[in-house]
Design a protein around this motif. Structure first.
Motif, PDB file in Angstrom:
ATOM      1  N   TRP A  29      31.569 -29.166   7.938  1.00 50.32           N
ATOM      2  CA  TRP A  29      30.437 -29.721   7.181  1.00 50.32           C
ATOM      3  C   TRP A  29      29.751 -28.607   6.375  1.00 50.32           C
ATOM      4  CZ3 TRP A  29      28.481 -34.065   5.455  1.00 50.32           C
ATOM      5  CH2 TRP A  29      27.118 -34.214   5.226  1.00 50.32           C
ATOM      6  N   ALA A  30      29.565 -27.458   7.019  1.00 54.54           N
ATOM      7  CA  ALA A  30      28.898 -26.330   6.340  1.00 54.54           C
ATOM      8  C   ALA A  30      29.742 -25.829   5.169  1.00 54.54           C
ATOM      9  CB  ALA A  30      28.652 -25.198   7.340  1.00 54.54           C
ATOM     10  N   ALA A  31      31.072 -25.978   5.281  1.00 56.37           N
ATOM     11  CA  ALA A  31      31.966 -25.463   4.236  1.00 56.37           C
ATOM     12  C   ALA A  31      31.988 -26.366   2.999  1.00 56.37           C
ATOM     13  CB  ALA A  31      33.379 -25.315   4.798  1.00 56.37           C
ATOM     14  N   GLN A  32      31.492 -27.582   3.127  1.00 58.78           N
ATOM     15  CA  GLN A  32      31.455 -28.478   1.960  1.00 58.78           C
ATOM     16  C   GLN A  32      30.432 -27.967   0.951  1.00 58.78           C
ATOM     17  OE1 GLN A  32      33.402 -30.824   1.367  1.00 58.78           O
ATOM     18  NE2 GLN A  32      34.230 -31.528   3.313  1.00 58.78           N
ATOM     19  N   PRO A  33      30.666 -28.218  -0.346  1.00 59.41           N
ATOM     20  CA  PRO A  33      29.633 -27.816  -1.311  1.00 59.41           C
ATOM     21  C   PRO A  33      28.340 -28.601  -1.093  1.00 59.41           C
ATOM     22  CG  PRO A  33      31.472 -28.965  -2.396  1.00 59.41           C
ATOM     23  CD  PRO A  33      31.825 -28.848  -0.961  1.00 59.41           C
ATOM     24  N   LEU A  34      27.248 -28.016  -1.513  1.00 65.06           N
ATOM     25  CA  LEU A  34      25.940 -28.674  -1.358  1.00 65.06           C
ATOM     26  C   LEU A  34      25.957 -30.068  -1.997  1.00 65.06           C
ATOM     27  CD1 LEU A  34      22.899 -28.481  -0.647  1.00 65.06           C
ATOM     28  CD2 LEU A  34      22.556 -27.515  -2.931  1.00 65.06           C
ATOM     29  N   SER A  35      26.626 -30.186  -3.151  1.00 64.52           N
ATOM     30  CA  SER A  35      26.623 -31.473  -3.865  1.00 64.52           C
ATOM     31  C   SER A  35      27.278 -32.564  -3.012  1.00 64.52           C
ATOM     32  CB  SER A  35      27.348 -31.345  -5.202  1.00 64.52           C
ATOM     33  OG  SER A  35      28.665 -30.886  -4.958  1.00 64.52           O
ATOM     34  N   ARG A  87      27.234 -32.724   0.333  1.00 64.02           N
ATOM     35  CA  ARG A  87      26.287 -33.136   1.393  1.00 64.02           C
ATOM     36  C   ARG A  87      25.134 -33.948   0.791  1.00 64.02           C
ATOM     37  NH1 ARG A  87      27.225 -27.638   2.988  1.00 64.02           N
ATOM     38  NH2 ARG A  87      25.129 -27.088   2.246  1.00 64.02           N
ATOM     39  N   ALA A  88      24.681 -33.525  -0.416  1.00 65.56           N
ATOM     40  CA  ALA A  88      23.585 -34.274  -1.065  1.00 65.56           C
ATOM     41  C   ALA A  88      24.039 -35.704  -1.373  1.00 65.56           C
ATOM     42  CB  ALA A  88      23.154 -33.565  -2.346  1.00 65.56           C
ATOM     43  N   GLU A  89      25.284 -35.844  -1.818  1.00 65.08           N
ATOM     44  CA  GLU A  89      25.804 -37.172  -2.151  1.00 65.08           C
ATOM     45  C   GLU A  89      25.865 -38.050  -0.895  1.00 65.08           C
ATOM     46  OE1 GLU A  89      26.100 -39.742  -4.557  1.00 65.08           O
ATOM     47  OE2 GLU A  89      25.657 -37.742  -5.312  1.00 65.08           O
ATOM     48  N   ALA A  90      26.334 -37.459   0.206  1.00 60.60           N
ATOM     49  CA  ALA A  90      26.397 -38.218   1.469  1.00 60.60           C
ATOM     50  C   ALA A  90      24.999 -38.689   1.875  1.00 60.60           C
ATOM     51  CB  ALA A  90      27.006 -37.348   2.568  1.00 60.60           C
ATOM     52  N   LEU A  91      24.008 -37.838   1.681  1.00 63.36           N
ATOM     53  CA  LEU A  91      22.645 -38.215   2.073  1.00 63.36           C
ATOM     54  C   LEU A  91      22.066 -39.264   1.120  1.00 63.36           C
ATOM     55  CD1 LEU A  91      21.503 -34.709   3.279  1.00 63.36           C
ATOM     56  CD2 LEU A  91      21.641 -36.770   4.681  1.00 63.36           C
ATOM     57  N   ARG A  92      22.480 -39.209  -0.148  1.00 67.68           N
ATOM     58  CA  ARG A  92      22.033 -40.269  -1.076  1.00 67.68           C
ATOM     59  C   ARG A  92      22.638 -41.610  -0.647  1.00 67.68           C
ATOM     60  NH1 ARG A  92      22.295 -36.312  -5.596  1.00 67.68           N
ATOM     61  NH2 ARG A  92      20.122 -35.835  -6.040  1.00 67.68           N
ATOM     62  N   ARG A  93      23.886 -41.567  -0.166  1.00 69.20           N
ATOM     63  CA  ARG A  93      24.490 -42.824   0.334  1.00 69.20           C
ATOM     64  C   ARG A  93      23.707 -43.321   1.546  1.00 69.20           C
ATOM     65  NH1 ARG A  93      29.371 -40.036  -0.349  1.00 69.20           N
ATOM     66  NH2 ARG A  93      29.602 -39.799   1.911  1.00 69.20           N
ATOM     67  N   ASN A 108      23.833 -27.809   8.552  1.00 68.12           N
ATOM     68  CA  ASN A 108      23.833 -27.770  10.022  1.00 68.12           C
ATOM     69  C   ASN A 108      24.427 -29.057  10.581  1.00 68.12           C
ATOM     70  OD1 ASN A 108      21.878 -25.347  10.562  1.00 68.12           O
ATOM     71  ND2 ASN A 108      20.848 -26.604   9.030  1.00 68.12           N
ATOM     72  N   ALA A 109      24.845 -29.001  11.836  1.00 69.47           N
ATOM     73  CA  ALA A 109      25.097 -30.222  12.603  1.00 69.47           C
ATOM     74  C   ALA A 109      23.880 -30.442  13.500  1.00 69.47           C
ATOM     75  CB  ALA A 109      26.358 -30.089  13.447  1.00 69.47           C
ATOM     76  N   VAL A 110      23.672 -31.695  13.903  1.00 63.58           N
ATOM     77  CA  VAL A 110      22.439 -32.047  14.619  1.00 63.58           C
ATOM     78  C   VAL A 110      22.759 -32.807  15.898  1.00 63.58           C
ATOM     79  CG1 VAL A 110      20.437 -33.581  14.469  1.00 63.58           C
ATOM     80  CG2 VAL A 110      20.988 -32.102  12.541  1.00 63.58           C
ATOM     81  N   VAL A 111      22.062 -32.469  16.982  1.00 60.14           N
ATOM     82  CA  VAL A 111      22.059 -33.322  18.180  1.00 60.14           C
ATOM     83  C   VAL A 111      20.638 -33.859  18.303  1.00 60.14           C
ATOM     84  CG1 VAL A 111      22.422 -33.482  20.662  1.00 60.14           C
ATOM     85  CG2 VAL A 111      23.822 -31.912  19.291  1.00 60.14           C
ATOM     86  N   PHE A 112      20.488 -35.155  18.168  1.00 58.68           N
ATOM     87  CA  PHE A 112      19.169 -35.788  18.082  1.00 58.68           C
ATOM     88  C   PHE A 112      18.888 -36.610  19.334  1.00 58.68           C
ATOM     89  CE2 PHE A 112      17.437 -40.029  16.296  1.00 58.68           C
ATOM     90  CZ  PHE A 112      16.149 -39.764  16.729  1.00 58.68           C
ATOM     91  N   LYS A 113      17.779 -36.251  20.011  1.00 57.18           N
ATOM     92  CA  LYS A 113      17.335 -37.066  21.143  1.00 57.18           C
ATOM     93  C   LYS A 113      16.049 -37.794  20.753  1.00 57.18           C
ATOM     94  CE  LYS A 113      14.731 -36.400  24.689  1.00 57.18           C
ATOM     95  NZ  LYS A 113      14.092 -37.731  24.639  1.00 57.18           N
ATOM     96  N   GLY A 171      28.875 -42.388   5.882  1.00 58.37           N
ATOM     97  CA  GLY A 171      30.048 -41.511   5.854  1.00 58.37           C
ATOM     98  C   GLY A 171      29.760 -40.087   6.291  1.00 58.37           C
ATOM     99  N   ILE A 172      28.591 -39.838   6.824  1.00 58.30           N
ATOM    100  CA  ILE A 172      28.335 -38.498   7.375  1.00 58.30           C
ATOM    101  C   ILE A 172      29.158 -38.389   8.655  1.00 58.30           C
ATOM    102  CG2 ILE A 172      26.562 -37.019   8.408  1.00 58.30           C
ATOM    103  CD1 ILE A 172      24.642 -38.394   6.313  1.00 58.30           C
ATOM    104  N   PRO A 173      29.958 -37.335   8.797  1.00 62.23           N
ATOM    105  CA  PRO A 173      30.890 -37.288   9.927  1.00 62.23           C
ATOM    106  C   PRO A 173      30.189 -37.475  11.274  1.00 62.23           C
ATOM    107  CG  PRO A 173      31.271 -35.461   8.428  1.00 62.23           C
ATOM    108  CD  PRO A 173      30.050 -36.160   7.940  1.00 62.23           C
ATOM    109  N   GLU A 174      30.818 -38.243  12.148  1.00 58.06           N
ATOM    110  CA  GLU A 174      30.208 -38.563  13.450  1.00 58.06           C
ATOM    111  C   GLU A 174      29.842 -37.315  14.228  1.00 58.06           C
ATOM    112  OE1 GLU A 174      31.939 -41.332  16.029  1.00 58.06           O
ATOM    113  OE2 GLU A 174      32.082 -42.900  14.512  1.00 58.06           O
ATOM    114  N   GLY A 175      30.706 -36.301  14.113  1.00 52.92           N
ATOM    115  CA  GLY A 175      30.470 -35.067  14.878  1.00 52.92           C
ATOM    116  C   GLY A 175      29.234 -34.317  14.413  1.00 52.92           C
TER     117      GLY A 175
END
Ligand code: NAD
Length: 471
Positions: A39-45, A47-53, A150-155, A175-179
Motif C-alpha cells: 500500500w505504501a509503495a503505491q503512488p499517492l494518486s 491512494r487518493a483515488e481509492a479514498l475518493r471511491r 499507513n495500514a490501520v488496525v481500528f478498534k 477497494g481499499i485492500p482488506e489487509g
C-alpha cells in the motif's frame, strides 16, 4: 458483554441492534503489517483515488449509515446525517492537508545538489475511538493515515461496534485492500493489548483523559512510536457585555446540551457577569422548557436523544448530586423521564458559592454556573482547569474578545459562536489534559507521516578543501 463477543443495543429503546465476535489483536496487527508495504509503495494518486471511491460509497449508503449511527448512539437522525457528511468531506480535506502539511518540497539547490523534503508513513497505526462520534472521529484518523501510506488496525468503542463495522465495510467496498484496514472488535482490554503490541508503529487515540493518561504512561517506554492523544475538556463559555440575552442563551444551550452533552467540545461551565446571570438563566430555562428530548427518529425531531447507556446516565446523576453536596445550588434538576432508559434532562447547578469546584469533565447535559464580579476574574476562573480544549466568549465588545483571546488557554477559542463549532479546515486539539500537542483535523496529516530531509546529487562530486597534507 463477554470477552468473546459484543452485543450492541439501541439506547433509546433497548432493542437489539448488532452482535459480533471479539477480534484477535495479534492476528489483526500481523495482517496489517504484511499488507502495508504494498500500500505504501503505491503512488499517492492511487491512494487518493481509492479514498475518493470510499467517499462515494459512503454517499451511496448515506441514509443507512445515518440510520445506524442514530440507532446505536441515540443521537437525533439530523445529527447523524451531519456526521455522515463529515465522513465524506474528510477525504478532500485530507488530500489538501497532505499537500499543504506533508507533501514534497524542494528546499534549495547548490552546485548540482538539491535539498528535498519528503514524508514517509510510519507503518501500522492503531486507532482507538470513542462512542460519541463513532464514524467521524475514527475516520478522521483513518483517512489521513491511509492517504499517507499507513495500514490501520481500528478498534471502535465497545459501545458502538456496529458503526465501526459499517465504516470498515465502506473502505472495503471502495477497494481499499482488506489487509490495510483491519477491524478489531473488543473492549478496553482489547484496546490495551493493541496499544502494547510490539508490531504497531503508533497509536492514534481519541477518548477520555483517564485512558489517554494511561496510554501516555505506557508509551513512555517507546519513544520510537508515535502517540497522538485527543482527550476531553472542562470547557468554559463566558457571557459578558451583551444586550441580546436570548441569543446568548441559544449559544449556551447549543454549547452545553448538543448531543446530550456528549461532545468533547461541550461547555461544562457557564461563567457570567453577575449582573446578567439571572436574566440569562431565565432565558436558558425557557429554552430547556421547550426542548424536545426524544428517540433519534421521533417526529417532531428532537434537539437531543438519550445518553449512550444507563451506566453513563447513572454516573451523571451521581455527579449532579455530588455537586449539590459540595455546596452547589441546583437551578434545574437532572431528571430521568423514561423509566429504565438513559434519557436525561439538562441540569444546571450554581457553583458560585461552592467551596470546591471539581475540575472534571462531566460527559453529559450538566452545566455548572459561576457568577463573576469582573471580567478578569471570569477569565481566571475559565483558566482554572487542567484541561484546555475549547473556550467561547459571548460579547458584543471586540476589546473583550481581544483580552479573552490573549489570556485564555485553549486550542479552540470562539467568539459569539458555540464551543461546539469547529472546522475540519483548521487543526483541532487542546492543551493540558486535552491532548499531547498532536492536534488532529487539518493537522492530522502531521502525525500520519514523518519528515525526511535529503541532500541529493545526481553525480558524486566532492573534495576535501582543508585539513589534508600535500600528497
Ligand atoms: P474512553 O477513553 O472510555 O474509550 C475510548 C477508547 O479507548 C475505546 O475504544 C475504549 O475501548 C478504549 N479504551 C478504554 N480503556 C482503555 C485502556 N485502558 N487501554 C486502551 N484502550 C482503552 O472514552 P469514551 O467514554 O468512549 O469517549 C468519551 C471521551 O472521549 C470523552 O472524554 C470525550 O471528551 C472524549 N472525546 C475527545 C474528542 C477529541 O477530539 N478531543 C472527541 C470525542 C470524544
Amino acid at each position: 458483554m463477554s470477552d468473546i463477543e459484543l452485543v450492541s443495543t439501541e439506547p433509546a429503546t433497548g432493542a437489539f441492534l448488532w452482535r459480533g465476535a471479539c477480534g484477535n489483536v495479534d492476528a489483526e496487527v500481523t495482517e496489517a503489517r504484511a499488507s502495508w508495504p504494498a500500500w505504501a509503495a503505491q503512488p499517492l494518486s492511487y491512494r487518493a483515488e481509492a479514498l475518493r471511491r470510499f467517499a462515494n460509497v459512503v454517499r451511496a449508503r448515506g441514509e443507512d449509515f445515518a440510520d445506524l449511527i442514530a440507532r446505536e448512539t441515540g443521537k437525533p437522525l439530523w445529527e447523524a446525517r451531519g456526521e455522515v457528511e463529515a465522513v465524506m468531506a474528510k477525504v478532500d480535506t485530507s488530500i489538501s492537508a497532505f499537500a499543504e502539511r506533508t507533501g514534497q518540497r524542494r528546499l534549495d539547490a547548490q552546485m548540482g545538489s538539491r535539498l528535498a523534503l519528503r514524508h514517509k508513513p510510519h507503518g501500522v497505526l492503531a486507532v482507538l475511538a470513542p462512542y460519541n462520534l463513532p464514524a467521524d472521529i475514527p475516520n478522521g484518523h483513518i483517512v489521513p493515515a491511509l492517504l499517507a501510506g499507513n495500514a490501520v488496525v481500528f478498534k471502535p468503542s465497545e459501545k458502538t461496534p456496529a458503526t465501526g463495522a459499517f465504516l470498515v465495510d465502506c473502505y472495503r467496498a471502495a477497494g481499499i485492500p482488506e489487509g490495510c484496514v483491519r477491524l478489531l472488535i473488543g473492549g478496553p482490554e482489547t484496546g490495551r493489548a493493541l496499544s502494547e503490541h510490539p508490531l504497531i508503529d503508533g497509536l492514534l487515540f481519541t477518548g477520555s483523559a483517564r485512558t489517554g493518561l494511561a496510554l501516555n504512561r505506557r508509551f513512555a517506554e517507546h519513544p520510537e512510536k508515535i502517540l497522538a492523544l485527543e482527550m476531553g475538556g472542562n470547557n468554559p463559555i463566558l457571557v459578558w457585555d451583551t444586550p441580546d440575552l436570548y441569543t446568548a442563551a441559544v449559544l449556551v444551550v447549543q454549547s452545553a446540551f448538543l448531543g446530550a452533552g456528549q461532545r468533547c467540545t461541550a461547555a461544562r461551565r457557564l461563567i457570567v457577569d453577575q449582573r446578567l446571570a439571572d436574566p440569562l438563566l431565565e432565558q436558558i430555562n425557557a429554552l430547556i422548557d421547550r426542548m424536545i428530548i426524544d428517540a433519534p427518529h421521533a417526529d417532531p425531531a428532537p434537539f437531543m436523544g438519550p445518553m449512550i447507556d444507563n451506566d453513563a446516565a447513572d454516573r451523571l446523576t451521581e455527579r449532579f448530586l455530588n455537586l449539590s453536596g459540595k455546596g452547589g445550588r441546583p437551578i434545574r434538576y437532572l431528571e430521568r423521564p423514561v423509566e429504565g432508559r438513559p434519557f436525561v434532562t439538562p441540569a444546571l447547578v450554581d457553583m458560585t458559592e461552592a467551596g470546591e469546584r471539581p475540575d472534571a469533565e462531566f460527559f453529559g447535559p450538566l452545566l455548572q454556573v459561576i457568577r463573576a464580579e469582573s471580567f478578569e476574574a471570569a477569565v481566571a476562573e475559565a483558566n482554572n482547569t487542567r484541561y484546555g480544549l475549547c473556550a467561547a466568549l459571548v460579547s458584543q465588545d471586540p476589546r473583550r474578545y481581544d483580552a479573552f483571546w490573549a489570556n485564555i488557554r485553549a486550542g479552540v477559542i470562539n467568539w459569539n459562536r458555540p464551543t461546539t463549532g469547529t472546522s475540519p479546515k483548521a487543526p483541532f486539539g487542546g492543551l493540558g489534559w486535552s491532548g499531547n500537542h498532536r492536534p488532529g483535523a487539518f493537522y492530522a496529516a502531521d502525525y500520519c507521516a514523518y519528515p525526511v530531509a535529503s541532500s541529493e546529487a545526481e553525480q558524486a562530486r566532492a573534495s576535501i578543501g582543508v585539513g589534508l597534507r600535500d600528497g
